[in-house]
Design a protein around this motif. Sequence first.
Motif: not given
Length: 840
Positions: A489-510
Motif C-alpha cells: 500500500a505504501v509503495q502504491r502511495a509513493e507512486a501516486g505521490r509522483k503523479r500527484f506532484e506532476a499534476a499539481f505542478g502542471s496546474g491540473d487541480v482536479a
Amino acid sequence: MAEILETLQLRLEGKYRVERELGRGGMATVYYAHDLVHDREVAIKVLNPELSATIGAERFNREITLASRLNHPHILGFYESGQADNLLYYVMPFVRGEALRDKIDREGQLGVADAVRIIKEVASALGHAHEQNVVHRDVKPENILLLENGHALVADFGIARAATEGDAQKLTQTGMAIGTPVYMSPEQSTGEKVGPAADIYSLGCVLYEMLSGEPPFTGKNAMAIMARHAMETVPAIRIVRSSVSEEIEEAIFAALEKSPVDRPKTCDEFIEILGTPMGETTMRRASRMTTTRRIPTPIPLPPTPWYKKTGVMVGAVAVLALGGAAAWKFSAGSAPTQLGAEARSIAVLYFDNDTKDASLGFLADGITEAVISSLSGIEKLDVVSRSGSEQFRGSTAPTDSIATTLDVGVLVKGNLEKDGDKIRVNVRLIDRSNAELGRGKVGPFVATSLSLRDSVAAQVAELIRDRLGTEIKLREQRDATRNEAAWLAVQRAEAGRKRFEAAFGSGDVAKAAEEQRAIDSLLIDAARLDPRWATPLNLRATVAYYVARRNTDFDVKRQAVDSGLVWANESLTRSVDNPDGLEMRGNLTYFRAISGLETDGSKITAGIDAARQDLEKATQVNPSQAGAWSTLSHLYTRIPGASTEVINAADKALSADAFLANAAVVYDRVFTTAYDQEAFDLKAAPYCEKMAKRFKGTLNAYRCQLMMMTIPKPKNPDVARAWALADSAVTAAPQVQQPVQRLVMNMYVAAVLVKAGLKDSAKAVADRSRGDGQTDPKRETMLRGGYVYALLGDTTAAAAALKEYLAANEDRRDSFRADAGWWFRPVQNSPKFRAIIGGS
C-alpha cells in the motif's frame, strides 16, 4: 519497395538507368542510377507516396527550385526534380562516402577535432542557406554526408519545408513526422514558425551526439523526446568527455537554448563561439545568452524530498536469513577479486519493470529503494542517495556518463520479469566502463512477497562483499514492517505521490485532488494494517507539507499544516524519536512559524525553538538525516551569531546527500554565509566554484562569481567580466524577478568598478540603480548600494541607503546593531551611521 523501383525504371527509361536501392528513411527512399544523357552517376531520392500526396507536385517543385539555387561547397546540389506517376523525386550527385549517421554508429564518439571541423562545415553551409532565406528544418546525421576525403555535404534542403507547408495534419495521421524529434527545436515541435535558430538548435544536437555518442535527449516516443527538449536541462558534455573544451561546451549550450532569441543569431556567430578562446570575449558573449541549464530560484525553505521520509526499511535479521533464495554467479571466466577503492562508491539504479505489466512499476521502485536503504549507512561503502539515482530513472544515458555524474565506481542494475505467475529479479553489478562484475537471479516469488524485496537487498550485499573482499553488514533498520499488504500500500502511495506532484505542478487541480485522495486512502489502510509502522503517517505528513508550501490560500495552508502535524505526532507515538517523524514535525512547525500563519511574535519565536529541537534531535538520532540538516541550515540564519552553525549544517546536509533536491539552495546558503563572515578562501570561493560547475547557468552560479569580485582584495576586478556575469545572472532569473535583479546586479558591478579604481563610473551606476519601493519592495538594492557608497567613502549616502533598507526590513535592525558586517566597516563608526543602526 519493389513497386517504386519498377515505376522509376519504367517512367525514367531512356534518361536514367535506375539500378538499385541505396537506403530508405521515414520520408523517402534513395536509389542509385546512371544518368544516360550526361554519363554520370546519380542518386534519385523518391518521396514516400503518402508524403508525395500530401505535398503535391506544385509545392514540391517550388521548394526544390528555391533550394537548387544554393551554391556552396558543403551543400549537396540538385540536378533536377520531377514526378513519376504519383511519386515525387529529385536527382542529385552520387556521393562516394557515407552518412554521418554511419560514422557515429560505427565509432560511437568522434574525435573532438574531427567533430568540430565537420560541424563548422555544416554550419557554413546552413549559414549560406539562411542568407538566401532557406531554412533546412531537418538537420540530422542522416542528412550530413561525408566524402571520402572527410569533408561534409548537407543534403535534403527544401524537403522539410515542403512537408511543413503541406497538410501537416494529414501527414501526421499517416504516422510520418515532419522533422526528427531527437534533433528538433522546441519551437518546431510545437508547430510555431521556425527560422535559422531552429537549424542552429539541431546543429547543437548533432555536435553533442558526435562528441558523446548519444543525442542530448532521448525517450520512448516522439512526444517524450519533444517534452524533454522543451523542459529539461541540457546534460553537460564535459561530464561525458573531459577532453571537450569549455568553448565547445559553451557553443553547445548556446545552440540548445530553449528560446530561439537566446541562441546565436547566425551560424557565423555559432562558429565564432566554437573557435574563440575563453576570456573576455567569451564573457562578453555570455551577456547576450540565456541558458537552459537553469534551476528556478527556489523559495527560502526547500521541502525535503518525499522519498527521504518514506524509505522502505528492511529488517537485517530477516534479510540475512533469506540467503538461499537466490543464486549468484560471476561473469564467465572471472573469479572473485578485490576491487580498488573507487568500487566502494556505489549507485543502485532504479530497476526496470520488464514484466509487461505496467501496474508493477511501483514494485520495481520499492525493491530499488529497499536496496538503497539497506546499503546506506555501511561505513565501508559510499552509496548514492535515492535522489541521486532518481535522476536516471528510465534513462538511456551511457554507463560511463551515469557513473561520472554520480561519481561512483560501481553501478547496480536490475529488472523485474515474469516467471509464470510469479516475479523474478535479475541483478547485475557493473563497473563504470560497463564491464560486468557479477550477476544473479532472485526468486521466483509472488509479487506481494516481502521475501522478494528482502532477498534482492541481501544478495546485492553478498555480491558486494565478495567483490570488495571484505565483510560488510546491512544496517539494522529503525522502522520496518513485516506486513506485506501494508508495504505494498505504501509503495502504491509513493507512486501516486509522483503523479500527484506532476499534476499539481502542471496546474491540473482536479487530477491532483484525485491522486491525493487515493494516496490518503492507501496510507490509511497501511497504517491500519500495521499499527506499529510509522512510515505511512510520515508520508501523509509529507504530502500535507507539500500542499502547504505550494498553496497561496492561507486557509488551505493552515489546514494542511495542522493535519500534517497531527500525522507527524502520531508517527512519533508509534516509533518514539524516529528521525523522519522528528524531521517532518520540525519542518511543519518551522514553516508555520515563518510563513505568516503565525502573527504573534512570541508564538513565532516558540515555534522556531520547537522546530529547532525536533530537527536537532533528528540529526542526533541519525547523523545522516540530510533533510533535517538542510532545514536547520535555513533555521540558523534566523539566529543572530549562528553563522558557523549555518555553514556546519549545510555542509552536513550535502555530505549526507550530495543530490538533495534543494542542493543548489544549500550550496548558495553556504556561500553567502561564508561571504558575510569573510571566509573567502576557506568556504566562499570553493563553494562558488562548485556552483559554477554543478549548477552552471543558474542565477546563483553567476551571482557568486560576481560577488567574489567585490571582496576586500579581489584577485581580478575585471569590469567587462563583471558586466557579463551580471547580464547572465539577470537572464537566468525568473522573468518576474528580472527587474529587481537588474538593479541588484548593477550594484555589484558598481562595487567592482570601485575596486578597479573607476569611482566616478561606480557612483553613476549606483545612482541610476537605486530603484524604488514598487520595483524592489524589500529594498535589497539599497543594502548593496550602501556598500558601494561606503566603498566610495560617502558616509551620508551609505547611511541613507541603509536607513531605507532597514525601514523595509525592521526585523534586521537588531542584527545590524550587533554586527553591521564588513561591508559597512569603512563608515560604521560615523555618528550618522550609528544613529541609523540605533533606530533614531
